[in-house]
Scaffold this motif. Sequence first.
Motif, PDB file in Angstrom:
ATOM      1  N   LEU A 255       0.745  -1.108   0.025  1.00 17.99           N
ATOM      2  CA  LEU A 255      -0.017   0.001   0.106  1.00 17.99           C
ATOM      3  C   LEU A 255       0.913   1.095  -0.061  1.00 17.99           C
ATOM      4  O   LEU A 255       0.592   2.249  -0.656  1.00 17.99           O
ATOM      5  CB  LEU A 255      -0.900  -0.035   1.215  1.00 17.99           C
ATOM      6  N   ILE A 256       1.921   1.399   0.931  1.00 17.27           N
ATOM      7  CA  ILE A 256       2.783   2.338   0.921  1.00 17.27           C
ATOM      8  C   ILE A 256       3.500   2.495  -0.284  1.00 17.27           C
ATOM      9  O   ILE A 256       3.365   3.733  -0.884  1.00 17.27           O
ATOM     10  CB  ILE A 256       3.971   2.265   1.979  1.00 17.27           C
ATOM     11  N   ASN A 257       4.011   1.616  -1.444  1.00 13.05           N
ATOM     12  CA  ASN A 257       4.597   1.598  -2.390  1.00 13.05           C
ATOM     13  C   ASN A 257       3.687   2.056  -3.487  1.00 13.05           C
ATOM     14  O   ASN A 257       3.824   3.065  -4.361  1.00 13.05           O
ATOM     15  CB  ASN A 257       5.191   0.415  -2.894  1.00 13.05           C
ATOM     16  N   THR A 258       2.366   1.730  -3.377  1.00 14.26           N
ATOM     17  CA  THR A 258       1.454   2.225  -4.454  1.00 14.26           C
ATOM     18  C   THR A 258       0.857   3.466  -4.135  1.00 14.26           C
ATOM     19  O   THR A 258       0.647   4.517  -5.144  1.00 14.26           O
ATOM     20  CB  THR A 258      -0.043   1.098  -4.177  1.00 14.26           C
ATOM     21  N   HIS A 259       0.898   4.103  -3.178  1.00 13.79           N
ATOM     22  CA  HIS A 259       0.371   5.330  -2.855  1.00 13.79           C
ATOM     23  C   HIS A 259       1.421   6.493  -2.586  1.00 13.79           C
ATOM     24  O   HIS A 259       1.022   7.628  -1.983  1.00 13.79           O
ATOM     25  CB  HIS A 259      -0.841   5.347  -1.851  1.00 13.79           C
ATOM     26  N   LEU A 260       2.719   6.197  -2.595  1.00 14.49           N
ATOM     27  CA  LEU A 260       3.724   6.925  -2.014  1.00 14.49           C
ATOM     28  C   LEU A 260       3.615   8.312  -2.682  1.00 14.49           C
ATOM     29  O   LEU A 260       4.074   9.398  -2.245  1.00 14.49           O
ATOM     30  CB  LEU A 260       5.236   6.309  -2.307  1.00 14.49           C
ATOM     31  N   SER A 261       3.191   8.352  -4.100  1.00 16.05           N
ATOM     32  CA  SER A 261       3.267   9.757  -4.704  1.00 16.05           C
ATOM     33  C   SER A 261       2.104  10.539  -4.780  1.00 16.05           C
ATOM     34  O   SER A 261       2.001  11.762  -5.149  1.00 16.05           O
ATOM     35  CB  SER A 261       3.623   9.365  -6.191  1.00 16.05           C
ATOM     36  N   ASP A 262       1.138  10.059  -3.848  1.00 20.78           N
ATOM     37  CA  ASP A 262      -0.080  10.838  -3.454  1.00 20.78           C
ATOM     38  C   ASP A 262      -0.217  11.512  -2.422  1.00 20.78           C
ATOM     39  O   ASP A 262      -0.055  11.001  -1.345  1.00 20.78           O
ATOM     40  CB  ASP A 262      -1.346   9.764  -3.589  1.00 20.78           C
ATOM     41  N   LYS A 263       0.196  12.489  -2.425  1.00 16.23           N
ATOM     42  CA  LYS A 263       0.416  13.711  -1.151  1.00 16.23           C
ATOM     43  C   LYS A 263      -0.749  13.749  -0.291  1.00 16.23           C
ATOM     44  O   LYS A 263      -0.537  13.632   0.912  1.00 16.23           O
ATOM     45  CB  LYS A 263       0.757  15.090  -1.747  1.00 16.23           C
ATOM     46  N   ASN A 264      -1.929  13.579  -0.817  1.00 15.66           N
ATOM     47  CA  ASN A 264      -3.102  13.523   0.028  1.00 15.66           C
ATOM     48  C   ASN A 264      -2.984  12.175   0.964  1.00 15.66           C
ATOM     49  O   ASN A 264      -3.971  12.179   1.771  1.00 15.66           O
ATOM     50  CB  ASN A 264      -4.450  13.464  -0.767  1.00 15.66           C
ATOM     51  N   ARG A 265      -2.416  11.395   0.388  1.00 14.45           N
ATOM     52  CA  ARG A 265      -2.495  10.083   1.436  1.00 14.45           C
ATOM     53  C   ARG A 265      -1.220   9.868   2.465  1.00 14.45           C
ATOM     54  O   ARG A 265      -1.125   8.937   3.207  1.00 14.45           O
ATOM     55  CB  ARG A 265      -2.068   8.731   0.380  1.00 14.45           C
ATOM     56  N   MET A 266      -0.426  11.102   2.605  1.00  9.54           N
ATOM     57  CA  MET A 266       0.652  10.940   3.601  1.00  9.54           C
ATOM     58  C   MET A 266       0.308  10.845   4.688  1.00  9.54           C
ATOM     59  O   MET A 266       0.946   9.986   5.557  1.00  9.54           O
ATOM     60  CB  MET A 266       1.426  12.254   3.414  1.00  9.54           C
ATOM     61  N   PRO A 267      -0.948  11.217   5.318  1.00 13.02           N
ATOM     62  CA  PRO A 267      -1.131  10.947   6.877  1.00 13.02           C
ATOM     63  C   PRO A 267      -1.453   9.412   6.943  1.00 13.02           C
ATOM     64  O   PRO A 267      -1.092   8.937   7.899  1.00 13.02           O
ATOM     65  CB  PRO A 267      -2.382  11.818   7.112  1.00 13.02           C
ATOM     66  N   GLN A 268      -2.215   8.839   5.967  1.00  7.60           N
ATOM     67  CA  GLN A 268      -2.435   7.536   6.099  1.00  7.60           C
ATOM     68  C   GLN A 268      -1.300   6.461   6.064  1.00  7.60           C
ATOM     69  O   GLN A 268      -1.039   5.658   6.427  1.00  7.60           O
ATOM     70  CB  GLN A 268      -3.334   7.014   4.872  1.00  7.60           C
ATOM     71  N   ILE A 269      -0.328   7.191   5.024  1.00  5.98           N
ATOM     72  CA  ILE A 269       1.292   6.358   4.907  1.00  5.98           C
ATOM     73  C   ILE A 269       1.780   6.308   5.943  1.00  5.98           C
ATOM     74  O   ILE A 269       2.571   5.452   6.533  1.00  5.98           O
ATOM     75  CB  ILE A 269       1.778   7.090   3.659  1.00  5.98           C
ATOM     76  N   ARG A 270       1.886   7.681   6.860  1.00 11.18           N
ATOM     77  CA  ARG A 270       2.537   7.417   8.106  1.00 11.18           C
ATOM     78  C   ARG A 270       1.825   6.541   9.220  1.00 11.18           C
ATOM     79  O   ARG A 270       2.469   5.908   9.841  1.00 11.18           O
ATOM     80  CB  ARG A 270       2.492   8.864   8.792  1.00 11.18           C
ATOM     81  N   GLU A 271       0.464   6.387   9.109  1.00 11.76           N
ATOM     82  CA  GLU A 271       0.080   5.439   9.878  1.00 11.76           C
ATOM     83  C   GLU A 271       0.239   4.198   9.601  1.00 11.76           C
ATOM     84  O   GLU A 271       0.508   3.096  10.342  1.00 11.76           O
ATOM     85  CB  GLU A 271      -1.793   5.619   9.800  1.00 11.76           C
ATOM     86  N   TRP A 272       0.252   3.434   8.228  1.00 10.76           N
ATOM     87  CA  TRP A 272       0.725   2.558   7.661  1.00 10.76           C
ATOM     88  C   TRP A 272       2.064   1.961   8.050  1.00 10.76           C
ATOM     89  O   TRP A 272       2.543   1.007   8.698  1.00 10.76           O
ATOM     90  CB  TRP A 272       0.765   2.291   6.183  1.00 10.76           C
ATOM     91  N   LEU A 273       3.060   3.124   8.123  1.00  8.25           N
ATOM     92  CA  LEU A 273       4.566   2.851   8.660  1.00  8.25           C
ATOM     93  C   LEU A 273       4.650   2.547  10.027  1.00  8.25           C
ATOM     94  O   LEU A 273       5.261   1.898  10.544  1.00  8.25           O
ATOM     95  CB  LEU A 273       5.300   4.163   8.247  1.00  8.25           C
ATOM     96  N   LYS A 274       3.581   3.309  10.650  1.00 10.79           N
ATOM     97  CA  LYS A 274       3.599   3.123  12.228  1.00 10.79           C
ATOM     98  C   LYS A 274       3.104   1.884  12.569  1.00 10.79           C
ATOM     99  O   LYS A 274       3.885   0.830  13.414  1.00 10.79           O
ATOM    100  CB  LYS A 274       2.765   4.006  12.773  1.00 10.79           C
ATOM    101  N   LYS A 275       2.099   1.237  11.906  1.00 14.54           N
ATOM    102  CA  LYS A 275       1.703  -0.227  12.002  1.00 14.54           C
ATOM    103  C   LYS A 275       2.743  -1.068  11.622  1.00 14.54           C
ATOM    104  O   LYS A 275       2.868  -2.287  12.211  1.00 14.54           O
ATOM    105  CB  LYS A 275       0.409  -0.249  11.177  1.00 14.54           C
ATOM    106  N   SER A 276       3.480  -0.903  10.432  1.00 13.37           N
ATOM    107  CA  SER A 276       4.459  -1.781  10.104  1.00 13.37           C
ATOM    108  C   SER A 276       5.392  -2.060  11.042  1.00 13.37           C
ATOM    109  O   SER A 276       6.184  -3.063  11.107  1.00 13.37           O
ATOM    110  CB  SER A 276       5.045  -1.345   8.836  1.00 13.37           C
ATOM    111  N   LYS A 277       6.112  -0.803  11.689  1.00  5.03           N
ATOM    112  CA  LYS A 277       6.881  -1.001  12.740  1.00  5.03           C
ATOM    113  C   LYS A 277       6.414  -1.849  13.770  1.00  5.03           C
ATOM    114  O   LYS A 277       7.382  -2.389  14.448  1.00  5.03           O
ATOM    115  CB  LYS A 277       7.291   0.583  12.780  1.00  5.03           C
ATOM    116  N   SER A 278       5.236  -1.732  14.178  1.00  6.14           N
ATOM    117  CA  SER A 278       4.512  -2.297  15.316  1.00  6.14           C
ATOM    118  C   SER A 278       4.758  -3.640  14.996  1.00  6.14           C
ATOM    119  O   SER A 278       5.191  -4.658  16.008  1.00  6.14           O
ATOM    120  CB  SER A 278       3.314  -1.819  15.459  1.00  6.14           C
ATOM    121  N   LEU A 279       4.456  -4.102  13.806  1.00  2.54           N
ATOM    122  CA  LEU A 279       4.619  -5.374  13.343  1.00  2.54           C
ATOM    123  C   LEU A 279       5.926  -6.245  13.356  1.00  2.54           C
ATOM    124  O   LEU A 279       6.266  -7.191  14.034  1.00  2.54           O
ATOM    125  CB  LEU A 279       3.814  -5.741  12.137  1.00  2.54           C
ATOM    126  N   ALA A 280       6.854  -5.418  12.936  1.00  2.00           N
ATOM    127  CA  ALA A 280       8.416  -5.630  12.959  1.00  2.00           C
ATOM    128  C   ALA A 280       8.895  -5.671  14.515  1.00  2.00           C
ATOM    129  O   ALA A 280       9.609  -6.747  14.590  1.00  2.00           O
ATOM    130  CB  ALA A 280       9.209  -4.645  12.246  1.00  2.00           C
TER     131      ALA A 280
END
Length: 757
Positions: free
Chosen positions: A368-393
């Motif tokens: 999802l991050i790789n798909t929507h990385l260029s969409d600036k409107n998705r940046m808050p959601q991308i940050r949330e995805w990164l946060k969840k990914s770190k939690s899983l790691a």
Amino acid sequence: MHVNNKVFYFKLLVISMAIIWFLILGYTLKLHSVIEKNILGSIDELALHDRKAFNANLDFILEELNGIAKRMQLGKEINLHQMYSNLNIESSTTLFANLYLVATNGMVYSDKFVAYQSPPKILSGLMQQHNSIASGGRERFVLDYTEHSEFSAISSRNVIIYGIKLTNTEIAGIQMSMLVGTTDKSFIQHNMIIESFVDNGVVQGINFIIDSSGRYIFGNKKTIYPGKEKNFFAFLEKNATPSIDKNEALEKIRNHETFSFYAEEASTKKLFYLVPFSASNIVAPDWYFVLAINNDVLEEQQSTYSLMGLSLLGLAVLLLAGIMFYALRTNHKLYKANEAIKVRSEFLSNMSHEIRTPLNGMIGLNYLINTHLSDKNRMPQIREWLKKSKSLADYLLSLLNDILDMSKLQSGKIDIQSEPYSIEAMLDDIWYMQSANMEKKGINFCISKDINWLWIIGDETRTKQILTNILGNAAKFTPRGGTVTLQVSQKMLDGLHIFTVYRCEDSGIGMSPGFLKTIFDPFSQEQNANSDNTIKGSGLGMPICKELVEAMEGTIVVDSVLGKGSIFTISIPSRIGEPISRNEPNTSSCGMQPEWNGIELPSSSPRSDTDVHGKNKIKILLAEDADFNVEFLVELLEGEGFEVIPALNGKMALEIFFFFFIDEFDIILMDMQMPVMDGCTAAAAIRRLDRPDAETVTIYACTANTFREDVDKALASGMNDFLTKPINIKIFLEKLKKVKSSPQLPSILSLDKDTRN
């Protein structure tokens, strides 16, 4: 009930005996058949062996003839009389009765100083056989003289002719084509007696050689066969009742088959076993090796094998009865073992689920991050995805650490340290690690202390690991608005020793009485619908805690009421310690070791003529062989304002440090496992360099090796601290930024909190 049991066991015994009797009967019949097949197999091997031995004798004789040919060729310039003399000497000093040289023009020269000029018809059979063998790539042959009795030079009846082809051979000015020698048949037939079939001087088996027409060629005695018949098949027709007829035997011989049959002779049953010489490269292809054995020998072996087989069967029955008795006695143990296997199987299934679930989430989030990385409107959601990914790691890392710890504990490699540490400081670390998590979940967390001895001697890291595990579980199973309390108290044992008691109480969901009995069993997990099912544990936390507590000679007790909460009480004995400074070097771990004294240091002079002044950035020498780690660390560190110089191995790091200016580098990040030169060897070599910054530069071990022995080895090589992979980026950057303001000395007390032992 007792009478019924007796009747049942009596019937069971009768049925068992009947089954055993039928088994013995069937076994005996089958055994007889198997023994007969095995005996035939043994006879086949024996016949093949004797045939090979016979061929070996012929090979030996032909090699002797070949040696004569070589010696004869040495005298190319001799005259005819000298050639006769040489042939005579060779026949007198070798095993051959007669020797002959056959010229290409048909002349035959004898060792008796006689030359035979005969029509081609006299030697046609011999020449025809020779040419046939030579055309097939064979250049030597063995013939029975009776096949070519027209050869008048051979007078003895029991003679075998041996010949070899001569190529481009001229002797006494004559072109020769063959060298021929003769021996008496008795020379090799005495080797055909089978010793294994001689019993008290009585021969129970004989062997002989026949051709396809049944004519005898060789036997193990001059009479060849007791019947004194000239033909084997004529003997069978006259004296025996074979199990196959003559035509069938002749058909098998024409097809070069290996076969056997029984025949009666004078009320004596015999086994005849026939093996063809078709694969031989010297004898006539229609020769057959025959082995004849009295049936008494076979029956004796069958009786012996049958007795042995029945004895083994009886022993097997007794052994089976013993095993059944033993199985009944150990049924409970087997049941427990099966339960353990079931638990382990369930654990592996759970582990597969526990690993795949967060891994699937990480892969999905990464997509999802790789798909929507260029969409600036998705940046808050991308940050949330990164946060969840770190939690899983982080969860996967915790799971891996638990598995490694349990593996090491089960192998008996528990390494408990005895070093002075401050309980106050340790509890502060616990508070720092747990309070944020508790606050995030809305749980009230407090630590109460009743401590009289602030410094004790023990294993701080292991104690911290136990408390972190228990408090983490408490937070996991305590709902929002609940309370988790850690009470710490001490009791005096004697003048030097105390008990430190840690009592962790929560107001969570609690545990069932059934689960409390197995809570410390490896891989045990309670299925509780009220627990947080987002991420389950591995079922290893409590067993690890118990193993560690017992390794420190302490105790752990748990009390719990379902729906009301749990209380864990840990008591750990220790010696009273003395305060030490955290910046004080630990000489027991940091001294130079003899294993690094032999390192070859760079030989040329470093650039020490001009010191570095006015640096605005902290400069880091990064020794790392993994490209993806180099890329990640360089990007991270340069983004934080550091200057980074990478090195692909320890030797390269040593050379870069040596040839750069003095005080050029502030920090060295050293991986422990690298090609060419490992990190510990490189660190020890840097510390031994003859330049002032070799002793002051800060060296961090940055590695995935996280056990206690790895820590000791890193500090002993002269490194200042130990940072583990995967890197805790926040702590990692804080340590690096503090280097310029407060240089660190090597000390085990400054270890990163994530270091495993």
